[in-house]
Motif scaffolding. Structure first.
Motif, PDB file in Angstrom:
ATOM      1  N   LEU A  96       0.801  -1.222   0.000  1.00  0.00           N
ATOM      2  CA  LEU A  96       0.000   0.000   0.000  1.00  0.00           C
ATOM      3  C   LEU A  96       0.837   1.277   0.000  1.00  0.00           C
ATOM      4  N   THR A  97       2.156   1.149  -0.017  1.00  0.00           N
ATOM      5  CA  THR A  97       3.003   2.336  -0.110  1.00  0.00           C
ATOM      6  C   THR A  97       3.137   2.814  -1.551  1.00  0.00           C
ATOM      7  N   GLN A  98       2.655   2.026  -2.492  1.00  0.00           N
ATOM      8  CA  GLN A  98       2.731   2.392  -3.915  1.00  0.00           C
ATOM      9  C   GLN A  98       1.343   2.222  -4.533  1.00  0.00           C
ATOM     10  N   LEU A  99       0.538   3.263  -4.420  1.00  0.00           N
ATOM     11  CA  LEU A  99      -0.849   3.183  -4.878  1.00  0.00           C
ATOM     12  C   LEU A  99      -0.989   3.595  -6.334  1.00  0.00           C
ATOM     13  N   GLY A 157      -2.563  -1.443  -4.739  1.00  0.00           N
ATOM     14  CA  GLY A 157      -1.148  -1.417  -4.422  1.00  0.00           C
ATOM     15  C   GLY A 157      -0.439  -2.400  -5.335  1.00  0.00           C
ATOM     16  N   ASN A 158       0.756  -2.843  -4.920  1.00  0.00           N
ATOM     17  CA  ASN A 158       1.440  -3.831  -5.753  1.00  0.00           C
ATOM     18  C   ASN A 158       1.196  -5.259  -5.268  1.00  0.00           C
ATOM     19  N   LYS A 159       0.190  -5.403  -4.348  1.00  0.00           N
ATOM     20  CA  LYS A 159      -0.260  -6.735  -3.926  1.00  0.00           C
ATOM     21  C   LYS A 159      -1.784  -6.716  -3.859  1.00  0.00           C
ATOM     22  N   SER A 160      -2.386  -7.555  -3.061  1.00  0.00           N
ATOM     23  CA  SER A 160      -3.846  -7.691  -3.120  1.00  0.00           C
ATOM     24  C   SER A 160      -4.593  -6.545  -2.449  1.00  0.00           C
ATOM     25  N   THR A 201      -5.790  -8.319   1.413  1.00  0.00           N
ATOM     26  CA  THR A 201      -5.126  -8.586   2.692  1.00  0.00           C
ATOM     27  C   THR A 201      -4.495  -7.312   3.223  1.00  0.00           C
ATOM     28  N   MET A 202      -5.098  -6.770   4.271  1.00  0.00           N
ATOM     29  CA  MET A 202      -4.642  -5.514   4.856  1.00  0.00           C
ATOM     30  C   MET A 202      -3.603  -5.775   5.945  1.00  0.00           C
ATOM     31  N   PRO A 203      -2.729  -4.791   6.200  1.00  0.00           N
ATOM     32  CA  PRO A 203      -1.792  -4.918   7.319  1.00  0.00           C
ATOM     33  C   PRO A 203      -2.524  -4.791   8.644  1.00  0.00           C
ATOM     34  N   GLN A 204      -1.806  -4.955   9.736  1.00  0.00           N
ATOM     35  CA  GLN A 204      -2.440  -4.869  11.045  1.00  0.00           C
ATOM     36  C   GLN A 204      -2.995  -3.469  11.308  1.00  0.00           C
ATOM     37  N   ALA A 205      -2.361  -2.444  10.745  1.00  0.00           N
ATOM     38  CA  ALA A 205      -2.817  -1.072  10.946  1.00  0.00           C
ATOM     39  C   ALA A 205      -2.357  -0.218   9.778  1.00  0.00           C
ATOM     40  N   LEU A 206      -3.102   0.866   9.542  1.00  0.00           N
ATOM     41  CA  LEU A 206      -2.729   1.861   8.541  1.00  0.00           C
ATOM     42  C   LEU A 206      -2.388   3.175   9.245  1.00  0.00           C
ATOM     43  N   PRO A 207      -1.457   3.947   8.706  1.00  0.00           N
ATOM     44  CA  PRO A 207      -1.089   5.212   9.344  1.00  0.00           C
ATOM     45  C   PRO A 207      -2.212   6.249   9.353  1.00  0.00           C
ATOM     46  N   ARG A 208      -3.047   6.229   8.292  1.00  0.00           N
ATOM     47  CA  ARG A 208      -4.092   7.257   8.195  1.00  0.00           C
ATOM     48  C   ARG A 208      -5.084   6.846   7.106  1.00  0.00           C
ATOM     49  N   ILE A 209      -6.239   7.496   7.108  1.00  0.00           N
ATOM     50  CA  ILE A 209      -7.207   7.401   6.023  1.00  0.00           C
ATOM     51  C   ILE A 209      -7.682   8.827   5.744  1.00  0.00           C
ATOM     52  N   GLY A 210      -7.540   9.253   4.510  1.00  0.00           N
ATOM     53  CA  GLY A 210      -7.970  10.607   4.202  1.00  0.00           C
ATOM     54  C   GLY A 210      -7.733  10.959   2.758  1.00  0.00           C
ATOM     55  N   LEU A 211      -7.719  12.264   2.483  1.00  0.00           N
ATOM     56  CA  LEU A 211      -7.535  12.795   1.139  1.00  0.00           C
ATOM     57  C   LEU A 211      -6.239  13.587   1.073  1.00  0.00           C
ATOM     58  N   SER A 212      -5.500  13.380   0.006  1.00  0.00           N
ATOM     59  CA  SER A 212      -4.274  14.139  -0.245  1.00  0.00           C
ATOM     60  C   SER A 212      -4.451  14.950  -1.516  1.00  0.00           C
ATOM     61  N   MET A 213      -3.990  16.187  -1.489  1.00  0.00           N
ATOM     62  CA  MET A 213      -4.090  17.072  -2.648  1.00  0.00           C
ATOM     63  C   MET A 213      -2.966  18.091  -2.595  1.00  0.00           C
ATOM     64  N   MET A 214      -2.796  18.838  -3.670  1.00  0.00           N
ATOM     65  CA  MET A 214      -1.757  19.863  -3.723  1.00  0.00           C
ATOM     66  C   MET A 214      -2.398  21.166  -4.179  1.00  0.00           C
ATOM     67  N   LEU A 215      -2.429  22.136  -3.269  1.00  0.00           N
ATOM     68  CA  LEU A 215      -3.064  23.413  -3.554  1.00  0.00           C
ATOM     69  C   LEU A 215      -2.087  24.380  -4.210  1.00  0.00           C
ATOM     70  N   ASN A 216      -2.656  25.413  -4.793  1.00  0.00           N
ATOM     71  CA  ASN A 216      -1.886  26.507  -5.369  1.00  0.00           C
ATOM     72  C   ASN A 216      -0.896  27.039  -4.325  1.00  0.00           C
TER      73      ASN A 216
END
Length: 358
Positions: A85-88, A110-113, A141-156
């Protein structure tokens, strides 16, 4: 409302002074203008600045249990990277525009399931604001925990001024926020960065009700949600921070951090606690959120121009002079039962014990 299909298949939507262009390939905004102010715009084909569902952060020193280390005592060590999940990658289905709404479904892999299905519905309001409803469904197959869930964007990058109602003025996280008090704070995106010796995640604000990003003319965007938000605004992406330094067992290297012009913004629904696993336990169970279907709404509203001096929010200097003594008085009374006569009596000094000097 005006809806048009551009030559490359992108969907252009206009209502009043609000204009949005949705890219068929990325499945999200490639341009957003609110009240005549450019909020975001893809600089080139293939470079996406619009909001996307993400789950990674630059891991901190305490994230040993996620990253894995040279010892690997527990079977779950390093599980996050092993999940892929580090490479979406984002695979958007055809955009559906109808009336004042735009619906998009994106398969995130990701690069797996492990991966997600992200369903969004964009609704254009009469007041010029845009409502973004999100439904995020995990799979594989998810890991035991994820660092965060949210939206990423790049503003002006011109939207450098930051103002928020939430905890501040310094960085704070879900399990590191007792010293950060509620208020309306103003700062800049540049000031959000915390220069740790080893670059890592930093600068988050917790329990945010709304956040604004404006330019020198005071015009910009206000972002709200139907849930309290975790907000991070830097001039660095998580990859910039994560891969700027070597880790244990690697060949030593250092890549100087060069700030980006854009505002790298995370608007999060869930956040993993920091814990103390660099030398102690991982986060408490209550600070590890379950990986499950999530539904939430984010709203983008235009901000009319006004001078920063008119904000009426506390800067850090004002907080040190006025707010901090009041909050310290409350802390002494409620945590230690000490009742100072006046706020001026709340000055605290720390002196070494005599035995420490011997």
């Amino acid at each position: 409302m005006q809806i048009a299909t551009l030559r490359d298949g992108a969907i252009s939507v206009g209502r009043g002074l609000t204009r949005a262009v949705f890219d068929q390939k990325s499945g999200t905004l490639r341009e957003l203008v609110l009240n005549g102010t450019a909020i975001l715009r893809d600089p080139a084909n293939g470079i996406t600045t619009g909001p996307r569902a993400t789950c990674m952060r630059a891991l901190v020193d305490n994230d040993v249990w996620l990253r894995g280390d040279q010892y690997g005592e527990s079977p779950f060590y390093g599980q996050l990277f092993a999940s892929g999940l580090t490479q979406l990658r984002y695979h958007a289905r055809p955009i559906v525009a109808n009336g004042n709404t735009v619906k998009i479904t994106t398969l995130i892999t990701g690069n797996k399931s492990a991966g997600f299905t992200h369903e969004t519905q964009w609704t254009f309001m009469e007041d010029g604001s845009i409502e973004m409803k999100n439904r995020l469904i995990p799979h594989g197959t998810m890991p035991q925990a994820l660092p965060r869930i949210g939206l990423s964007m790049m503003l002006n990058g011109e939207l450098e001024n930051m103002r928020w109602y939430g905890r501040g003025p310094h960085e704070n996280y879900i399990d590191r926020k007792t010293s950060a008090f509620f208020g309306i704070w103003n700062s800049t995106v540049t000031e959000q960065y915390v220069p740790y010796v080893r670059p890592q995640d930093n600068g988050y604000k917790s329990d945010v009700k709304w956040v604004e990003f404006t330019g020198d003319d005071g015009a910009g965007v206000r972002i709200t949600s139907d849930n309290d938000m975790f907000v991070q605004a830097l001039h660095y992406t998580w990859e910039d921070l994560e891969f700027s330094r070597h880790r244990a067992g690697q060949q030593r290297y250092r890549v100087p951090l060069n700030p980006r012009k854009e505002v790298c913004l995370n608007i999060d629904l869930r956040q993993l606690g920091l814990g103390g696993n660099s030398c102690g336990p991982k986060p408490l169970r209550k600070y590890i959120f379950p990986i499950q279907e999530e539904n939430w709404t984010v709203r983008f509203e235009p901000v009319a121009g006004r001078k920063r001096a008119e904000w009426g929010a506390a800067t850090r200097e004002e907080w040190e002079k006025t707010v901090r003594p009041k909050t310290l008085k409350w802390f002494l009374e409620n945590e230690y039962g000490i009742r100072p006569q006046t706020i001026k009596d709340c000055k605290v000094t720390f002196e070494p014990a005599k035995k420490d000097l011997e």
